[in-house]
Design an enzyme around this catalytic site. Sequence first.
Site, PDB file in Angstrom:
ATOM      1  N   ASP A   1       0.958  -1.232   0.124  1.00  0.00           N
ATOM      2  CA  ASP A   1      -0.003   0.119  -0.046  1.00  0.00           C
ATOM      3  C   ASP A   1       1.111   1.325   0.098  1.00  0.00           C
ATOM      4  O   ASP A   1       2.223   1.181   0.244  1.00  0.00           O
ATOM      5  CB  ASP A   1      -0.783   0.109   1.201  1.00  0.00           C
TER       6      ASP A   1
ATOM      7  N   ASP B   1      -0.373   5.044   0.905  1.00  0.00           N
ATOM      8  CA  ASP B   1      -0.598   6.178   1.571  1.00  0.00           C
ATOM      9  C   ASP B   1      -0.582   5.757   2.985  1.00  0.00           C
ATOM     10  O   ASP B   1      -1.148   4.779   3.218  1.00  0.00           O
ATOM     11  CB  ASP B   1      -1.801   6.816   1.336  1.00  0.00           C
TER      12      ASP B   1
END
Length: 277
Positions: free
Chosen positions: A8, A10
């Site tokens: 991932d 953010d």
Amino acid sequence: MTRAAFFDVDKTLLPGSSLYLFARGLYRRGFYDLRDIAGFAFGQLTFRLTGAEGQRGIEAAREQALAFIEGKRQSDLNQLGHDIVVEVIGPRIYPGMRRVIDVHHANGDKTYLVTAAPRELAERIAAYLGMDGALGTEAELVDGTYTGRLVGPVLHGPAKLDAVIGLADEQGIDLSSSSAYSDSVNDRPLLEGVGHAVAVNPDRMLRELAAERGWPVQDFRRRRRFWLIWLPAGAAALTAAVMAAAGTRRVRAWRRGSAVPRGGRAGKGGRARRSAA
């Protein structure tokens, strides 16, 4: 079969929102003005300090991002994308996550970003880190211009796992021997879809799930700083001014609507204004 590691972006790879940092880089190059960037500043406040990633928050972020790029030409954004990643986004990537990626490369694993951020931005960050590729949300293009609509779903929650499964089928990746890294319980489908899940800078719910499942936890966060440091020069003042003006308008409206104020409560407006500033 090939092994891979999926990351991932953010709040896993870097603090806050990669899309906001990209927008900030465009602002510095004169692509947007302060009014354009102010909305992203407020979104960054919520995302960074509260970690809000519920469905309503995701939908709001989606609408905001689509409106932000609507009518912009892909070629214009592409020309600036590389420099912004190198100058603005790259320096904010956690050094510890860089080392994790390097270890996977040393072990012969393929590495991919998987994010709700736009695919084009994800691909530039992946290239900057020497990764094998990226999966991201697809924005619709017509004649090279963004329409403000999506092609397919936001790459979030179960959609991330679906995209990873599709990539694994294409590339011959064995997900049972692969790894995934995320900060949010919203990525539970992806984390449960691989053999080795790692919680990175986890939210409370993911930390609890990791403890229950015996997943390792890595936390690269330092002490959180006040959110206004994320604003471009001048945007902090604009934001404060907007909030203060809103407070002043509320006080004036109250005074106009009250012939005889009760209890001398006008001082509440002063307190609200000070807290907003």
